[in-house]
Design a protein around this motif. Structure first.
Motif, PDB file in Angstrom:
ATOM      1  N   GLY A 162     -52.442 -70.325  33.792  1.00 31.61           N
ATOM      2  CA  GLY A 162     -52.174 -69.593  32.563  1.00 31.61           C
ATOM      3  C   GLY A 162     -53.270 -68.593  32.262  1.00 31.61           C
ATOM      4  N   VAL A 163     -53.105 -67.888  31.155  1.00 35.27           N
ATOM      5  CA  VAL A 163     -54.029 -66.817  30.782  1.00 35.27           C
ATOM      6  C   VAL A 163     -55.461 -67.324  30.638  1.00 35.27           C
ATOM      7  CG1 VAL A 163     -54.636 -65.198  28.951  1.00 35.27           C
ATOM      8  CG2 VAL A 163     -52.250 -65.435  29.649  1.00 35.27           C
ATOM      9  N   LEU A 164     -55.658 -68.370  29.853  1.00 32.21           N
ATOM     10  CA  LEU A 164     -57.012 -68.868  29.590  1.00 32.21           C
ATOM     11  C   LEU A 164     -57.669 -69.372  30.859  1.00 32.21           C
ATOM     12  CD1 LEU A 164     -59.234 -69.492  27.576  1.00 32.21           C
ATOM     13  CD2 LEU A 164     -58.131 -71.701  27.118  1.00 32.21           C
ATOM     14  N   VAL A 165     -56.921 -70.109  31.664  1.00 35.47           N
ATOM     15  CA  VAL A 165     -57.483 -70.646  32.910  1.00 35.47           C
ATOM     16  C   VAL A 165     -57.842 -69.516  33.865  1.00 35.47           C
ATOM     17  CG1 VAL A 165     -57.000 -72.056  34.955  1.00 35.47           C
ATOM     18  CG2 VAL A 165     -56.282 -72.848  32.696  1.00 35.47           C
ATOM     19  N   ALA A 166     -56.988 -68.498  33.952  1.00 37.72           N
ATOM     20  CA  ALA A 166     -57.276 -67.368  34.834  1.00 37.72           C
ATOM     21  C   ALA A 166     -58.564 -66.657  34.411  1.00 37.72           C
ATOM     22  CB  ALA A 166     -56.102 -66.391  34.817  1.00 37.72           C
ATOM     23  N   ILE A 167     -58.733 -66.458  33.116  1.00 36.75           N
ATOM     24  CA  ILE A 167     -59.964 -65.825  32.624  1.00 36.75           C
ATOM     25  C   ILE A 167     -61.173 -66.703  32.931  1.00 36.75           C
ATOM     26  CG2 ILE A 167     -61.212 -65.074  30.559  1.00 36.75           C
ATOM     27  CD1 ILE A 167     -58.506 -64.260  29.362  1.00 36.75           C
ATOM     28  N   MET A 168     -61.019 -68.008  32.726  1.00 34.81           N
ATOM     29  CA  MET A 168     -62.114 -68.932  33.033  1.00 34.81           C
ATOM     30  C   MET A 168     -62.479 -68.907  34.514  1.00 34.81           C
ATOM     31  SD  MET A 168     -63.540 -70.385  30.526  1.00 34.81           S
ATOM     32  CE  MET A 168     -64.410 -71.611  31.499  1.00 34.81           C
ATOM     33  N   MET A 169     -61.484 -68.772  35.374  1.00 34.54           N
ATOM     34  CA  MET A 169     -61.758 -68.683  36.815  1.00 34.54           C
ATOM     35  C   MET A 169     -62.602 -67.444  37.113  1.00 34.54           C
ATOM     36  SD  MET A 169     -60.660 -71.291  38.442  1.00 34.54           S
ATOM     37  CE  MET A 169     -61.222 -72.185  36.978  1.00 34.54           C
ATOM     38  N   GLY A 170     -62.278 -66.347  36.436  1.00 33.25           N
ATOM     39  CA  GLY A 170     -63.071 -65.143  36.626  1.00 33.25           C
ATOM     40  C   GLY A 170     -64.503 -65.304  36.160  1.00 33.25           C
ATOM     41  N   VAL A 171     -64.671 -65.891  34.984  1.00 30.25           N
ATOM     42  CA  VAL A 171     -66.012 -66.061  34.418  1.00 30.25           C
ATOM     43  C   VAL A 171     -66.834 -67.057  35.243  1.00 30.25           C
ATOM     44  CG1 VAL A 171     -67.305 -66.823  32.398  1.00 30.25           C
ATOM     45  CG2 VAL A 171     -65.230 -65.472  32.100  1.00 30.25           C
ATOM     46  N   MET A 172     -66.211 -68.154  35.641  1.00 33.63           N
ATOM     47  CA  MET A 172     -66.930 -69.155  36.440  1.00 33.63           C
ATOM     48  C   MET A 172     -67.342 -68.594  37.792  1.00 33.63           C
ATOM     49  SD  MET A 172     -64.818 -72.666  35.614  1.00 33.63           S
ATOM     50  CE  MET A 172     -65.774 -73.583  36.814  1.00 33.63           C
ATOM     51  N   THR A 173     -66.436 -67.879  38.443  1.00 30.38           N
ATOM     52  CA  THR A 173     -66.771 -67.291  39.738  1.00 30.38           C
ATOM     53  C   THR A 173     -67.918 -66.296  39.600  1.00 30.38           C
ATOM     54  OG1 THR A 173     -64.405 -67.425  40.274  1.00 30.38           O
ATOM     55  CG2 THR A 173     -65.792 -66.205  41.789  1.00 30.38           C
ATOM     56  N   ALA A 174     -67.908 -65.543  38.506  1.00 31.16           N
ATOM     57  CA  ALA A 174     -68.929 -64.518  38.295  1.00 31.16           C
ATOM     58  C   ALA A 174     -70.305 -65.100  38.017  1.00 31.16           C
ATOM     59  CB  ALA A 174     -68.507 -63.609  37.138  1.00 31.16           C
ATOM     60  N   SER A 175     -70.358 -66.253  37.393  1.00 30.23           N
ATOM     61  CA  SER A 175     -71.648 -66.781  36.941  1.00 30.23           C
ATOM     62  C   SER A 175     -72.242 -67.869  37.835  1.00 30.23           C
ATOM     63  CB  SER A 175     -71.516 -67.333  35.509  1.00 30.23           C
ATOM     64  OG  SER A 175     -70.521 -68.333  35.441  1.00 30.23           O
TER      65      SER A 175
ATOM     66  N   VAL B  37     -63.027 -60.191  38.268  1.00 31.30           N
ATOM     67  CA  VAL B  37     -61.655 -59.703  38.410  1.00 31.30           C
ATOM     68  C   VAL B  37     -60.913 -60.488  39.486  1.00 31.30           C
ATOM     69  CG1 VAL B  37     -60.240 -57.700  38.991  1.00 31.30           C
ATOM     70  CG2 VAL B  37     -62.303 -57.416  37.607  1.00 31.30           C
ATOM     71  N   VAL B  38     -61.560 -60.684  40.634  1.00 30.68           N
ATOM     72  CA  VAL B  38     -60.912 -61.408  41.730  1.00 30.68           C
ATOM     73  C   VAL B  38     -60.608 -62.849  41.323  1.00 30.68           C
ATOM     74  CG1 VAL B  38     -61.193 -62.275  44.085  1.00 30.68           C
ATOM     75  CG2 VAL B  38     -61.958 -59.979  43.512  1.00 30.68           C
ATOM     76  N   GLY B  39     -61.547 -63.488  40.617  1.00 29.61           N
ATOM     77  CA  GLY B  39     -61.319 -64.855  40.166  1.00 29.61           C
ATOM     78  C   GLY B  39     -60.131 -64.960  39.232  1.00 29.61           C
ATOM     79  N   ALA B  40     -60.031 -64.002  38.307  1.00 31.13           N
ATOM     80  CA  ALA B  40     -58.890 -63.996  37.386  1.00 31.13           C
ATOM     81  C   ALA B  40     -57.599 -63.733  38.141  1.00 31.13           C
ATOM     82  CB  ALA B  40     -59.101 -62.941  36.308  1.00 31.13           C
ATOM     83  N   ALA B  41     -57.648 -62.816  39.105  1.00 30.08           N
ATOM     84  CA  ALA B  41     -56.455 -62.497  39.892  1.00 30.08           C
ATOM     85  C   ALA B  41     -56.003 -63.699  40.712  1.00 30.08           C
ATOM     86  CB  ALA B  41     -56.741 -61.310  40.810  1.00 30.08           C
ATOM     87  N   LYS B  42     -56.952 -64.406  41.305  1.00 35.72           N
ATOM     88  CA  LYS B  42     -56.598 -65.592  42.078  1.00 35.72           C
ATOM     89  C   LYS B  42     -56.021 -66.683  41.179  1.00 35.72           C
ATOM     90  CE  LYS B  42     -58.768 -65.960  46.537  1.00 35.72           C
ATOM     91  NZ  LYS B  42     -59.519 -66.857  47.439  1.00 35.72           N
ATOM     92  N   GLY B  43     -56.567 -66.781  39.960  1.00 36.72           N
ATOM     93  CA  GLY B  43     -56.043 -67.752  39.011  1.00 36.72           C
ATOM     94  C   GLY B  43     -54.585 -67.472  38.693  1.00 36.72           C
TER      95      GLY B  43
ATOM     96  N   GLN C 271     -51.429 -53.865  40.073  1.00 32.84           N
ATOM     97  CA  GLN C 271     -52.606 -54.706  40.315  1.00 32.84           C
ATOM     98  C   GLN C 271     -53.831 -53.898  40.717  1.00 32.84           C
ATOM     99  OE1 GLN C 271     -52.903 -58.959  41.937  1.00 32.84           O
ATOM    100  NE2 GLN C 271     -53.044 -57.724  43.801  1.00 32.84           N
ATOM    101  N   GLY C 272     -53.636 -52.888  41.555  1.00 32.10           N
ATOM    102  CA  GLY C 272     -54.770 -52.073  41.981  1.00 32.10           C
ATOM    103  C   GLY C 272     -55.428 -51.343  40.824  1.00 32.10           C
ATOM    104  N   TYR C 273     -54.612 -50.740  39.965  1.00 32.11           N
ATOM    105  CA  TYR C 273     -55.154 -50.052  38.792  1.00 32.11           C
ATOM    106  C   TYR C 273     -55.818 -51.043  37.840  1.00 32.11           C
ATOM    107  CZ  TYR C 273     -52.568 -45.879  40.214  1.00 32.11           C
ATOM    108  OH  TYR C 273     -52.099 -44.788  40.897  1.00 32.11           O
ATOM    109  N   ALA C 274     -55.185 -52.196  37.656  1.00 31.08           N
ATOM    110  CA  ALA C 274     -55.738 -53.204  36.753  1.00 31.08           C
ATOM    111  C   ALA C 274     -57.093 -53.694  37.251  1.00 31.08           C
ATOM    112  CB  ALA C 274     -54.761 -54.376  36.619  1.00 31.08           C
ATOM    113  N   MET C 275     -57.195 -53.923  38.554  1.00 29.05           N
ATOM    114  CA  MET C 275     -58.460 -54.377  39.133  1.00 29.05           C
ATOM    115  C   MET C 275     -59.545 -53.323  38.986  1.00 29.05           C
ATOM    116  SD  MET C 275     -57.643 -56.488  42.632  1.00 29.05           S
ATOM    117  CE  MET C 275     -57.369 -58.261  42.540  1.00 29.05           C
ATOM    118  N   SER C 276     -59.193 -52.072  39.281  1.00 26.74           N
ATOM    119  CA  SER C 276     -60.182 -50.985  39.211  1.00 26.74           C
ATOM    120  C   SER C 276     -60.713 -50.807  37.795  1.00 26.74           C
ATOM    121  CB  SER C 276     -59.550 -49.678  39.702  1.00 26.74           C
ATOM    122  OG  SER C 276     -59.137 -49.791  41.047  1.00 26.74           O
TER     123      SER C 276
END
Length: 213
Positions: free
Chosen positions: A118-131, A106-112, A174-179
């Protein structure tokens, strides 16, 4: 902006501690000395976030403020003296890894998104940070990588990061979305471990005969 930065800072530290615990527990399984505990805890704790920030071309979170590294070192020392109290260290590794994965997805996507991605890059940032933190930990600790197993892990990170980006584009706070996104990623991973969930895997089969005969 200051509030957002503070939120990211706090979440980065929390995620670093969660991953640092898994790194230190791997060190305990390998019966390393305290410096081995600290090395695995720090590199696991900040590894994924470091690569994320470098790709996004933003200040690396622990270079800007070393609190996360200090927290990882402290965590390593505590685990060094307390690991024997945990009956199943691998179970604790999986639990804290699930927590850290969900949080940094979540934090990686939020930082992205915050960096203008963009949407895809933000999701990728979340996945990469997580793994990536887990990959580094398993590689250095010579443990079987969760990423290369049939377990649901990356899929949980994708679900969390994807849900967060979707909710933000729907103008959800943002807080609700993150939670909500954290809860989804964490629960998917926990239930996958508990009930042995997995995605369909590739099955090897004979290749096509290209001889033309």
């Amino acid at each position: 902006m200051d509030t957002t930065f503070t939120l990211f800072q706090i979440l980065d530290i929390a995620a670093a501690i969660a991953f640092a615990i898994t790194g230190a527990l791997v060190a305990s399984r390998k019966q390393l000395d305290i410096l081995g505990f600290i090395w695995l805890a720090v590199i696991t704790g900040v590894g994924g976030g470091t690569i994320r920030d470098l790709i996004l071309d933003v200040p690396v979170f622990w270079v800007q403020d070393p609190t996360a590294v200090i927290a990882c070192i402290t965590t390593a020392v505590v685990v060094h003296f307390a690991a024997h109290l945990m009956e199943s260290r691998y179970r604790f590794i999986l639990l804290f890894d699930a927590f850290g994965m969900a949080l940094v997805a979540v934090v990686g996507a939020a930082k992205g998104l915050d960096a203008g991605a963009g949407v895809l890059v933000a999701i990728m940032m979340g996945v990469m940070t997580a793994s990536l933190g887990g990959i580094i930990r398993d590689t250095l600790g010579q443990e079987p990588s969760i990423i290369l197993s049939n377990e649901i892990y990356v899929a949980a990170a994708v679900a969390g990061a994807g849900l967060f980006v979707t909710l933000r584009y729907l103008d959800i706070d943002q807080g609700y979305a993150m939670s909500a996104s954290f809860a989804v990623a964490f629960l998917i991973r926990v239930f996958a471990v508990r009930y042995g969930w997995s995605l369909p895997v590739y099955k090897s089969r004979a290749g096509r005969d290209m001889s033309g005969e």
